[in-house]
Write an enzyme that holds these catalytic residues in place. Sequence first.
Site, PDB file in Angstrom:
ATOM      1  N   ARG A  83      -0.331   4.290  -0.806  1.00  0.00           N
ATOM      2  CA  ARG A  83      -1.212   5.387  -0.364  1.00  0.00           C
ATOM      3  C   ARG A  83      -1.331   6.562  -1.329  1.00  0.00           C
ATOM      4  O   ARG A  83      -1.958   7.571  -0.996  1.00  0.00           O
ATOM      5  CB  ARG A  83      -0.762   5.930   0.994  1.00  0.00           C
ATOM      6  CG  ARG A  83      -0.634   4.913   2.105  1.00  0.00           C
ATOM      7  CD  ARG A  83      -1.920   4.178   2.398  1.00  0.00           C
ATOM      8  NE  ARG A  83      -1.852   3.408   3.631  1.00  0.00           N
ATOM      9  CZ  ARG A  83      -2.662   2.406   3.910  1.00  0.00           C
ATOM     10  NH1 ARG A  83      -3.593   2.043   3.044  1.00  0.00           N
ATOM     11  NH2 ARG A  83      -2.550   1.761   5.048  1.00  0.00           N
ATOM     12  N   HIS A 143      -3.481 -12.425   2.031  1.00  0.00           N
ATOM     13  CA  HIS A 143      -3.107 -12.511   3.462  1.00  0.00           C
ATOM     14  C   HIS A 143      -3.953 -13.509   4.285  1.00  0.00           C
ATOM     15  O   HIS A 143      -4.737 -13.127   5.146  1.00  0.00           O
ATOM     16  CB  HIS A 143      -3.115 -11.137   4.128  1.00  0.00           C
ATOM     17  CG  HIS A 143      -4.234 -10.215   3.761  1.00  0.00           C
ATOM     18  ND1 HIS A 143      -5.565 -10.589   3.720  1.00  0.00           N
ATOM     19  CD2 HIS A 143      -4.206  -8.905   3.413  1.00  0.00           C
ATOM     20  CE1 HIS A 143      -6.293  -9.543   3.381  1.00  0.00           C
ATOM     21  NE2 HIS A 143      -5.503  -8.520   3.186  1.00  0.00           N
ATOM     22  N   HIS A 169       0.861  -1.194   0.000  1.00  0.00           N
ATOM     23  CA  HIS A 169       0.000   0.000   0.000  1.00  0.00           C
ATOM     24  C   HIS A 169       0.892   1.237   0.000  1.00  0.00           C
ATOM     25  O   HIS A 169       1.531   1.549   1.002  1.00  0.00           O
ATOM     26  CB  HIS A 169      -0.905   0.000   1.237  1.00  0.00           C
ATOM     27  CG  HIS A 169      -1.830  -1.168   1.299  1.00  0.00           C
ATOM     28  ND1 HIS A 169      -3.099  -1.150   0.749  1.00  0.00           N
ATOM     29  CD2 HIS A 169      -1.662  -2.411   1.810  1.00  0.00           C
ATOM     30  CE1 HIS A 169      -3.674  -2.333   0.935  1.00  0.00           C
ATOM     31  NE2 HIS A 169      -2.819  -3.116   1.575  1.00  0.00           N
ATOM     32  N   ASP A 214       2.100  -6.956   2.832  1.00  0.00           N
ATOM     33  CA  ASP A 214       0.887  -6.158   3.084  1.00  0.00           C
ATOM     34  C   ASP A 214       1.283  -4.864   3.808  1.00  0.00           C
ATOM     35  O   ASP A 214       0.657  -4.463   4.787  1.00  0.00           O
ATOM     36  CB  ASP A 214      -0.137  -6.950   3.896  1.00  0.00           C
ATOM     37  CG  ASP A 214      -1.485  -6.238   3.997  1.00  0.00           C
ATOM     38  OD1 ASP A 214      -1.734  -5.304   3.203  1.00  0.00           O
ATOM     39  OD2 ASP A 214      -2.297  -6.605   4.886  1.00  0.00           O
TER      40      ASP A 214
END
Length: 427
Positions: free
Chosen positions: A65, A235, A63, A308
Site C-alpha cells: 500500500r 490467484h 500489497h 495476496d
Amino acid sequence: MKRLFRHAQIATEDSPKLSQADVLVEHGRITGVAASIEDVAGAEVIDCTGRIILPALFDLHVHAREPGGEEKEDVRSSSEAGINGGITGMVLQPNTEPAIDSAGAVQNVLDSIREKSRIWRSVFTAGAITKGRKGEELAGIAGMKNRGVAYLTDDHSPVANPQILRRAMEYAKQFDLPIASYCDVKELSGKGTMHEGSVSYALGLPGIPSLSEEICIARDIRIAQYAGVHLHVQHVSTREGMETICRAKERGIRVTCEVTPHHLLFNHHHIGNFDTQYKVYPPLRTEEDNEALLEGLKRGCFDVIVTDHSPHTEFAKNQDFASAPFGITGLETALPALYHHFIKPGKLGWDVLVKRFSAEPRRWMKQEVAVIKEGAAAEFVVFNPQRSSTFTREFLRSKSINTPFFGKTLDGLVERVIHQGEELLSR
C-alpha cells in the site's frame, strides 16, 4: 554469532518425510547438518525438540500500500508482518497511489524498502503494465526493467484491450519480463460482490461468475503464446481456470500460476451472514473448487503459493457487504493456516509447502534457494506444531486486521525466523 539448533526435524522440498538433525549456523551460513553435532565453543544452543526447521517462505504477491495507502499498510509494517509469519522475501504489487509505472516510481519504492525493511535485500516490486493501470497506454517498461522490477502487472485492474495487452507482452518479451495477469472480464463481473451461485442468490447479492475469470485466463494464455512471453496467472480460484492452465502447460506454453491459502480454505458458504472478512477478489468459489485447487497444488499445476496480502482499515471493512473493499491479509496467517488445515490432517505434505512457498518462488526470482544443508545461507524458520497461534491485535504486526482468523487460534507457531544468519524473530 554461532547458533546450534539441536534435535530439529528438517522439512525439504524433496520428501514429505521429516528427518531429524542438528543444524549449526556460523557467520550467516549453515556450517553443519548432522544427526548429532558436538558443542561448539561460543555457540548458543537452542533445543528444537518437537520443532520443525523449514526454509523461510517467499511471497510473490503482496500489497504493501505504499505510496498512497499507508493508513492500511506500508513497507515497514508489511515486512514485519512477513517476518512474523516466517516470510523473508516478497514482491510488492504496483496498485498504489500513484501506480508504480515508471523508473522513478520504482526507485522511490526501492529506496523506501532499503530504508524501512529489515529484509530489504529480499523485497522487490512489480511494475504496472499500463500508465496509471488504466489499460490505455504502456507504462515505462524499459526504465522499470533497468531498475529491477520483478514482473509487470496491472493488478486489480485487468488489461481489457487485447491489442494493448499484446503490445505489452511483445515489449516485455524483449526484456525477459514476465507478465502477470489479473484475470477478469469486467463486462461479466460487473458490480458483483461475491461468487455467483446459490449463496449469492440467497443473500440477494450481485454475483461474479466463474466464467468471468475463466474466459480471461484462456484469452491471456492465447495472446501470451502468440507473443512468446512468460505469462503468470494470478490467484486462480476456479477448477476450470486451473485446468485451462494445466492444458496449456502440457502443450508447452510458457505459463505459470499461483494459488492463495484463502482460495484453498474458504468458499462462498463462509460468507454466512454478510461477513466482509471473506470478501475477496477473485471471490471465494465453491467447495468443489476448493477440492480441485488442492488437488492441483498437489499434482503440480500450481507453481507457487502466494498470500495476496491485501490490508484494509477496520472502518472500510466494517461497511455493508456491497460497500466494503475486497481483500484479506495473509502474511502472518498463511503458514499456521496451511499447517492446521492441510499438513496436520495429512492432506498436504511439508514438501509441497516448501517447494511451492519457498523454493519455486525464489527460483522464479532467480534468487538463491533457501535449503537446510551445509554451505547454504541460513534462511529458515523454526516452527512449533505443539504450540498455537492466536491472531490478536497484540500478535499481529500488520497495520490491518482484516482476516477471517482474527481472534481465532490455529495449531502451530512460528517461534524463530533466521534471515541471512540473523535472528529476526524469537518467541
